[in-house]
Design a protein around this motif. Structure first.
Motif, mmCIF file in Angstrom:
data_model
loop_
_atom_site.group_PDB
_atom_site.id
_atom_site.type_symbol
_atom_site.label_atom_id
_atom_site.label_comp_id
_atom_site.label_asym_id
_atom_site.label_seq_id
_atom_site.Cartn_x
_atom_site.Cartn_y
_atom_site.Cartn_z
ATOM 1 N N ILE A 14 4.613 3.097 5.656
ATOM 2 C CA ILE A 14 3.923 1.830 5.388
ATOM 3 C C ILE A 14 4.837 0.745 5.940
ATOM 4 N N ASP A 126 -1.511 -2.613 -1.476
ATOM 5 C CA ASP A 126 -2.547 -2.590 -0.443
ATOM 6 C C ASP A 126 -2.833 -1.162 0.009
ATOM 7 N N HIS A 127 -1.801 -0.361 0.158
ATOM 8 C CA HIS A 127 -1.955 1.048 0.530
ATOM 9 C C HIS A 127 -2.740 1.800 -0.557
ATOM 10 N N VAL A 131 -5.991 2.751 1.396
ATOM 11 C CA VAL A 131 -5.828 4.084 1.966
ATOM 12 C C VAL A 131 -6.062 5.174 0.926
#
Length: 183
Positions: A14, A126-127, A131
């Motif tokens: 990341i 955010d990941h 994701v």
């Protein structure tokens, strides 16, 4: 130079402005030991520094978690000198009888006060949403640990309630994914 992660599983790197977050590896032991023998870091936990055997157990537990859940605590690498300066990521843990994905972070004390924990935590948040598809990360913060509380708030978390683990009191911070109406 970007770290070579070729063939490394699980997870992926990341990227953040000043940091790379990559899956931990067995050869991270010595760098992690520097963090968990830092007396200022361990004071946050009201704990003695870890010895090599304890650190190996901690690392082995995280590597198993990465394999089982396809995520875990990432090694945080400073882009400027490519040194491992902390960890930040998500761990599945039980909180008041529920399984939660806890967003946690630990940094060498020489890197405190520079916004790096916030930068790493925002990248992991955010990941987690974009994701991993997680909808509710939490942070369990020892009461009185105001720097960690501020990081959680900057990430967008709000204090939900107080919880206890044995004699230790914590604040539970949480947030839901943007647009999620369930939390």
């Amino acid at each position: 130079m970007k770290p070579d992660l070729k063939g490394q599983k699980p997870g992926r790197t990341i990227e953040a402005d000043r940091l790379w977050l990559r899956p931990m590896r067995g050869d991270d032991l010595d760098a992690l030991l520097r963090i968990f023998t830092d007396r200022q870091v361990m004071a946050v936990f009201a704990s003695e520094p870890l010895d090599r055997s304890q650190m190996q157990g901690w690392l082995d537990r995280n590597l198993r978690h990465q394999t089982e859940h396809r995520f875990g605590l990432y090694a945080v690498v400073d882009r400027a000198d490519e040194s491992l300066i902390g960890d930040c990521g998500l761990e599945i843990m039980e909180v008041d009888g529920s399984r939660e994905a806890e967003l946690g972070y630990d940094f060498l004390s020489t890197h405190w006060g520079k916004g790096l924990a916030t930068e790493a935590a925002c990248a992991v948040r955010d990941h987690a949403f974009d994701v991993l598809g997680l909808t509710r990360p939490v942070s369990k913060i020892r009461q009185g640990n105001d720097p960690s509380r501020r990081v959680a708030e900057k990430v967008g978390m709000h204090r939900e309630r107080e919880i206890a683990s044995g004699e230790i009191r914590y604040w539970l911070y949480a947030m839901t994914a943007p647009g999620d109406q369930t939390g």
